[in-house]
Design a protein around this motif. Structure first.
Motif, short mmCIF file in Angstrom:
data_model
loop_
_atom_site.label_atom_id
_atom_site.label_comp_id
_atom_site.label_asym_id
_atom_site.label_seq_id
_atom_site.Cartn_x
_atom_site.Cartn_y
_atom_site.Cartn_z
N ILE A 105 82.61 72.21 -6.50
CA ILE A 105 83.66 71.94 -5.69
C ILE A 105 85.44 72.14 -6.17
O ILE A 105 85.72 71.56 -7.27
N LEU A 106 86.24 72.73 -5.37
CA LEU A 106 87.69 72.99 -5.67
C LEU A 106 88.36 72.02 -4.60
O LEU A 106 88.24 72.10 -3.53
N MET A 107 88.59 70.82 -5.22
CA MET A 107 89.25 69.78 -4.23
C MET A 107 90.50 69.62 -4.40
O MET A 107 91.19 69.30 -5.49
N LEU A 108 91.40 69.75 -3.46
CA LEU A 108 93.01 69.65 -3.43
C LEU A 108 93.19 68.32 -3.40
O LEU A 108 92.88 67.57 -2.63
N THR A 109 94.13 67.71 -4.48
CA THR A 109 94.45 66.56 -4.65
C THR A 109 96.00 66.46 -4.97
O THR A 109 96.40 67.20 -5.37
N SER A 110 96.55 65.21 -5.23
CA SER A 110 97.85 64.79 -5.75
C SER A 110 97.76 64.10 -6.78
O SER A 110 96.90 63.19 -6.92
N ASN A 111 98.59 63.91 -7.64
CA ASN A 111 98.60 63.16 -9.05
C ASN A 111 98.91 61.71 -8.69
O ASN A 111 99.98 61.59 -7.73
N ALA A 112 98.21 60.63 -9.01
CA ALA A 112 98.75 59.25 -8.70
C ALA A 112 98.12 58.40 -9.98
O ALA A 112 97.20 58.75 -10.38
N SER A 113 98.57 57.39 -10.17
CA SER A 113 97.95 56.42 -11.13
C SER A 113 96.82 55.69 -10.13
O SER A 113 97.15 55.32 -8.98
N THR A 114 95.49 55.20 -10.69
CA THR A 114 94.61 54.75 -9.85
C THR A 114 93.80 53.56 -10.58
O THR A 114 94.29 53.42 -11.91
#
Lengths: 195, 153
Positions: free
Chosen positions: A124-133
């Protein structure tokens, strides 16, 4: 007619070699974001995703890509020759946005391989954004549990945890940001931080 | 419309025919002839060399097997009117692939099709002549196999 097809990147072979190296390293070192080379992408496709797509897709594989418009489709087929799958069940690759409300139902339907052929699973190529979780991960490739620094909805995190339980079957994830890619292979186990 | 073809499948059929001819024209001839076309083009792809796996079948009915890889050169151009010209050849002659892509464009455009078609027809005739000569040579040594009917009265 087909006027919106963009030019192939100059020195494409080199670009693809660099990107392939990133993709391999991403799976070998999960959670570590790797910068992808810059490339001019068609409208509607981010530069990092375009680099990955040019490198990983070709006429031998199928891709399931919801929310693809005509110009994206034309460019994708022209530059990679990939076959478009109409259903997730038939896809070798899936391109998804992490905000897509249907993301989980797509992930429920993709092939996860068989015990004879675990490699037949979908990537899977999943488009995401960076953030702390609040999500921690552990598994081969890094010593201590580490924080996942990519934004995934809680329900997607649980979907990935569910995927971990099917090991050695299951899908592999590439979390594609704006300029980087982070690997989340099926061997990397996610858990919610409890402290 | 700048293209001679308004329907996609019409173009595909015609293109199938002329590309089949163009790839058989000697490289230097097609390169030289393509110099006549001075279009404003953008190179979308290539010319780049790659490998193509060819499949074979014994007696053209058996199970397909991999015969081997051949090198393939491809080039795709786009002109200022948005038309695409394709040039794919077996071999590694990049100039030839580009020349064929230019010819493919020329045959689609209203302004250049006439000149290009004259060239194409001349080549077609030459190729037909060569084919005829070859099949004549082959015909001389032809053996017709037949099955004898036995045991029937």
């Amino acid at each position: 007619m087909l006027a919106n097809i963009i030019e192939a990147p100059s020195r494409q072979t080199r670009l693809m070699q660099q990107t392939f190296r990133c993709a391999l390293s991403a799976l070998a070192e999960p959670l570590r974001p790797l910068s992808l080379p810059e490339v001019t992408a068609p409208e509607g496709i981010g530069t990092a995703l375009w680099a990955m797509v040019l490198t990983l897709l070709d006429h031998d594989v199928t891709v399931y890509w919801p929310d693809m418009n005509e110009s994206m489709r034309a460019n994708l087929v022209f530059h990679t020759g990939v076959q478009i799958a109409e259903e997730p069940e038939k896809a070798d690759w899936v391109v998804l946005h992490s905000d897509d409300p249907n993301a989980e139902s797509v992930l429920d339907r993709v092939p996860i391989g068989t015990h004879e052929r675990p490699d037949a699973a979908t990537s899977i190529l999943m488009l995401t954004s960076n953030a702390s979780t609040d999500v921690l991960a552990e598994g081969p490739g890094f010593e201590n549990p580490q924080e996942l620094k990519v934004k995934l909805s809680e329900s997607l995190v649980y979907r990935v945890i569910q995927n971990n339980q099917q090991y050695p079957l299951g899908f592999d994830l590439f979390l594609v940001g704006e300029h980087s890619v982070t690997g989340l292979p099926r061997s990397t186990r996610l858990m919610m931080r409890t402290d | 419309m700048v293209s001679r073809f308004s329907q996609g499948d019409e173009l595909q059929k015609a293109r199938h025919d002329w590309l089949g001819t163009l790839v058989r024209v000697p490289a230097n001839e097609v390169i030289e002839a393509s110099n006549a076309f001075d279009f404003n083009v953008v190179i979308l792809k290539g010319p780049e060399v790659g490998l193509l796996m060819t499949n074979g079948r014994i007696h053209s009915t058996g199970r397909p097997f991999h015969l081997g890889e051949v090198s393939l050169t491809k080039c795709v151009l786009r002109d200022d009117q948005g038309l695409l010209g394709y040039g794919h050849i077996i071999g590694r002659n990049k100039q030839q692939a580009k020349a064929i892509a230019l010819f493919d464009l020329a045959l689609q455009r209203n302004d250049s099709a006439h000149a290009a078609l004259i060239r194409l027809d001349a080549w077609k005739e030459e190729i037909a002549e060569i084919d005829a000569m070859e099949s004549e040579v082959v015909e001389e040594t032809r053996v017709d196999f037949f099955t004898m009917v036995r045991g029937e009265s």
